[in-house]
Motif scaffolding. Structure first.
Motif, PDB file in Angstrom:
ATOM      1  N   LEU A  17       0.832  -1.205   0.000  1.00  0.00           N
ATOM      2  CA  LEU A  17       0.000   0.000   0.000  1.00  0.00           C
ATOM      3  C   LEU A  17       0.864   1.251   0.000  1.00  0.00           C
ATOM      4  N   VAL A  24      -0.008   7.567   2.677  1.00  0.00           N
ATOM      5  CA  VAL A  24      -0.766   6.684   3.557  1.00  0.00           C
ATOM      6  C   VAL A  24      -0.389   7.036   4.991  1.00  0.00           C
ATOM      7  N   ASP A  28      -5.093   6.156   8.176  1.00  0.00           N
ATOM      8  CA  ASP A  28      -5.558   5.590   6.899  1.00  0.00           C
ATOM      9  C   ASP A  28      -5.331   4.078   6.864  1.00  0.00           C
ATOM     10  N   ASP A  31      -7.694   2.185   9.167  1.00  0.00           N
ATOM     11  CA  ASP A  31      -9.016   2.052   8.548  1.00  0.00           C
ATOM     12  C   ASP A  31      -8.995   1.004   7.438  1.00  0.00           C
ATOM     13  N   HIS A  32      -7.947   1.030   6.653  1.00  0.00           N
ATOM     14  CA  HIS A  32      -7.841   0.108   5.513  1.00  0.00           C
ATOM     15  C   HIS A  32      -7.835  -1.349   5.971  1.00  0.00           C
TER      16      HIS A  32
END
Length: 286
Positions: A17, A24, A28, A31-32
């Motif tokens: 990611l 990022v 974030d 949450d991902h």
């Protein structure tokens, strides 16, 4: 085990990611992956302990300061694929468990501990059912799969040898140490392996592919060091170094029409011999 696989999956995907997104942040990422921020911070710490220079840096978010090395990429993907993408029990593992049952656990873990600690290991080995077991002292190097079975690459009396794990009856760590081979040297041992490690020989081969095989071979990477040359007649030549002529000869025979050995002559002769031996099976039917 499930939690370990989940962590490996999350940490590897976190690296992916960060490499693929412009920014990022820790919130974030939390949450991902549907977890709390402390978990992400712990993941970053564990990734750094693996040598990956990943940090959370203010406005930049999570960043990887230095490019990942080839070794780091391989280790990440190997662990990810082994834990997430492959079936929990592969064929080689099923065969090992079928043969050794619960004895497979102490054998493999004992050899692995010897490998990690740099301690010689005494193994009791039985080549075939009719043979008498014998003991030998080894310097374990690495486990690997070949021919659908688990094997061990080790040094015995200073010589590289491979042992079938299913034929190891017992294993015992000694107090005597040995000089561990650096990972780079271990990788080099397998560099010229076409399908599996079969020895330390090096043979430069050149194969010519015609017709449909051109489209099949051209976009593929059979060997890390291969070189492909396009010919005027539409065929391609593939040059590479392998450690076993017999192994690649068997592969060529199974390809059928459209693959020709250019060099060496010894490989041409091996392919012709294998092909003629196959025909002998049908001689009475002709």
């Amino acid at each position: 085990m499930k939690d370990i696989r989940k962590k490996i999956k999350r940490q590897t995907e976190l690296v992916g990611l960060v490499l693929s997104e412009e920014k990022v942040s820790i919130p974030d990422a939390a949450d991902h992956f549907n977890c709390d921020q402390i978990t992400i911070k712990r993941d970053l710490s564990e990734l750094r302990s693996m040598g990956i220079d990943i940090h959370s840096s203010g406005k930049k978010g999570i960043v990887i300061e230095n490019s990942l090395s080839k070794t780091q990429i391989q280790e990440l993907l190997f662990t990810y694929v082994s834990s997430v993408l492959t079936k929990e029990y592969d064929k080689a593992l099923r065969l090992l468990v079928s043969r050794q049952k619960e004895n497979a656990i102490p054998i493999i873990t004992t050899i692995q501990r010897g490998l990690e600690k740099g301690k010689k290991v005494i193994i009791e080995y039985k080549r075939d059912e009719s043979d008498t077991p014998y003991k030998c002292v080894i310097d374990p190097i690495t486990f690997f799969q070949s021919g659908g079975k688990w094997r061990l690459l080790a040094k015995n009396d200073g010589t590289l040898k491979q042992f079938m794990i299913e034929k190891v009856i017992d294993a015992e760590i000694t107090v005597k140490g040995f000089n561990k081979i650096p990972k780079e040297e271990v990788d080099a041992i397998f560099e010229n392996s076409f399908r599996s490690w079969t020895g330390t020989e090096k043979h430069k081969v050149r194969l010519r592919f015609f017709g449909d095989w051109v489209k099949r071979i051209k976009p593929n990477q059979l060997m890390e060091t291969q070189v492909i040359t396009e010919n005027e007649d539409g065929s391609i030549d593939l040059e590479m170094t392998v450690n076993s002529l017999h192994e690649i000869a068997a592969w060529i025979v199974t390809r059928g029409e459209g693959v020709k050995v250019i060099e060496p002559k010894k490989l041409r002769d091996e392919v012709i011999s294998l092909a003629n031996n196959c025909l002998l099976n049908y001689k009475l039917d002709m």
